[in-house]
Design an enzyme around this catalytic site. Structure first.
Site, PDB file in Angstrom:
ATOM      1  N   HIS A  91      92.247  83.798  74.275  1.00  0.00           N
ATOM      2  CA  HIS A  91      91.688  84.171  72.981  1.00  0.00           C
ATOM      3  C   HIS A  91      90.450  83.318  72.725  1.00  0.00           C
ATOM      4  CE1 HIS A  91      92.492  85.248  68.456  1.00  0.00           C
ATOM      5  NE2 HIS A  91      91.229  85.365  68.794  1.00  0.00           N
ATOM      6  N   GLU A 162      83.571  84.861  69.946  1.00  0.00           N
ATOM      7  CA  GLU A 162      84.171  83.537  70.010  1.00  0.00           C
ATOM      8  C   GLU A 162      83.110  82.438  70.012  1.00  0.00           C
ATOM      9  OE1 GLU A 162      87.593  82.683  69.909  1.00  0.00           O
ATOM     10  OE2 GLU A 162      87.553  84.740  69.171  1.00  0.00           O
ATOM     11  N   HIS A 166      82.991  80.218  66.584  1.00  0.00           N
ATOM     12  CA  HIS A 166      83.679  78.945  66.802  1.00  0.00           C
ATOM     13  C   HIS A 166      82.817  77.862  67.455  1.00  0.00           C
ATOM     14  CE1 HIS A 166      87.368  80.752  65.410  1.00  0.00           C
ATOM     15  NE2 HIS A 166      87.297  81.695  66.331  1.00  0.00           N
TER      16      HIS A 166
END
Length: 298
Positions: A91, A162, A166
């Site tokens: 993930h 992602e 992040h």
């Protein structure tokens, strides 16, 4: 890292056209850590002195989560986008704050997400796949296309999400950490290298299988069984996520403090700060759709 011969075979099989430098001198992706040797080594969120160089220590996002999915299908099987048999999927690598809160999309100049959160302008430029190709990292691309699989959209869209959401909130991936001589998207490729490295620390499928916990459409498990199997190998309680009102296991998050950089530092495992969303008993760890998987080597 693939050998030049292996890389040539991979490119030939995949139909990718690329020139391989001879001698093989690909651009580097690592940050500049020359100033770090003179600084104290401290774990993120545990520092007793002020950390003066955010490129040497994880200052922003010091509670680091390695997160994995257990998806049952991709929705793009006809395009060859399949899940890795015998493995959970990546993930991401999330930078929560030390108090458990989190930030997102911290640097909009590095926003490559084509479908971001509400209020963020969608990215319309070249795919992040081209960023990795520009560094000649066909080995990294192969690994990501094997273990970092999206559901319902191309893999690269997931990777872009992602990074943008992040990595831009993690201090050791700031562009300034790659100076002097920063190469465009060096930070992006370095983040993807880091994500795959930390993912390999946690072979969730094998840890569960070794305790007799295998995907099944006939048998359910308890939360304690699953938790204890992972705790016995990591020394910490991970977060376990379940959909279907807490009945279907589909997520695991491993928590850490990091000494040094997220790229190369030491990850200290911690108990989850987030309560599990799974019920205590009757948890399904469903088998995947057989046509949604492919055999992999790792």
């Amino acid at each position: 890292m693939l050998s030049i011969v292996s890389l040539a075979v991979l490119l030939a099989v995949s139909g990718v056209q690329a020139s391989i430098p001879v001698p093989w001198t690909l651009p580097t992706t690592y940050p500049n850590l020359t100033a770090c040797a003179a600084l104290p080594a401290q774990y993120s969120c545990e520092n007793t002195t002020v950390l003066t160089n955010s490129c040497c220590n994880v200052v922003k996002g010091g509670l680091v989560l390695q997160t994995q999915f257990w998806d049952l299908y991709t929705g793009l099987e006809n395009e060859g986008q399949l899940l890795p048999k015998g493995s959970w999927g990546i993930h991401g690598l999330w930078p929560d704050n030390c108090d458990g809160s989190y930030d997102q999309y911290c640097d909009l100049t590095r926003q490559y997400d084509p479908d971001p959160s509400s209020g963020i302008t969608p990215y319309k430029g070249p795919s992040v796949r081209t960023f990795i190709e520009a560094f000649g990292r066909w080995d990294l691309l192969e690994y990501m296309d094997t273990f970092w699989i999206n559901q319902g959209a191309p893999n690269a869209d997931f990777w872009a999400h992602e990074f943008s959401k992040h990595a831009t909130c993690t201090s050791t991936f700031d562009v300034a950490c790659y100076e002097p001589g920063y190469k465009e998207h060096q930070d992006v490729v370095n983040f993807y290298e880091t994500v795959t490295k930390v993912f390999q620390m946690y072979p969730t499928y094998n840890m569960l299988a070794a305790s007799g916990i295998l995907p099944s459409n006939k048998t359910t498990y308890t939360l304690a069984q699953i938790t204890n199997a992972l705790y016995s190998q990591t020394g910490a309680v991970p977060y376990l996520g379940c959909s279907g009102n807490g009945t279907a296991l589909d997520e695991v998050w491993y928590f850490h403090h990091v000494l040094g950089t997220e790229q190369y530092g030491h990850f200290k495992t911690l108990n989850s700060t987030t309560p599990s969303s799974c019920q205590a008993t009757g948890i399904w760890y469903y088998e995947r759709t057989p046509t949604s998987e492919r055999l992999v080597t790792y």
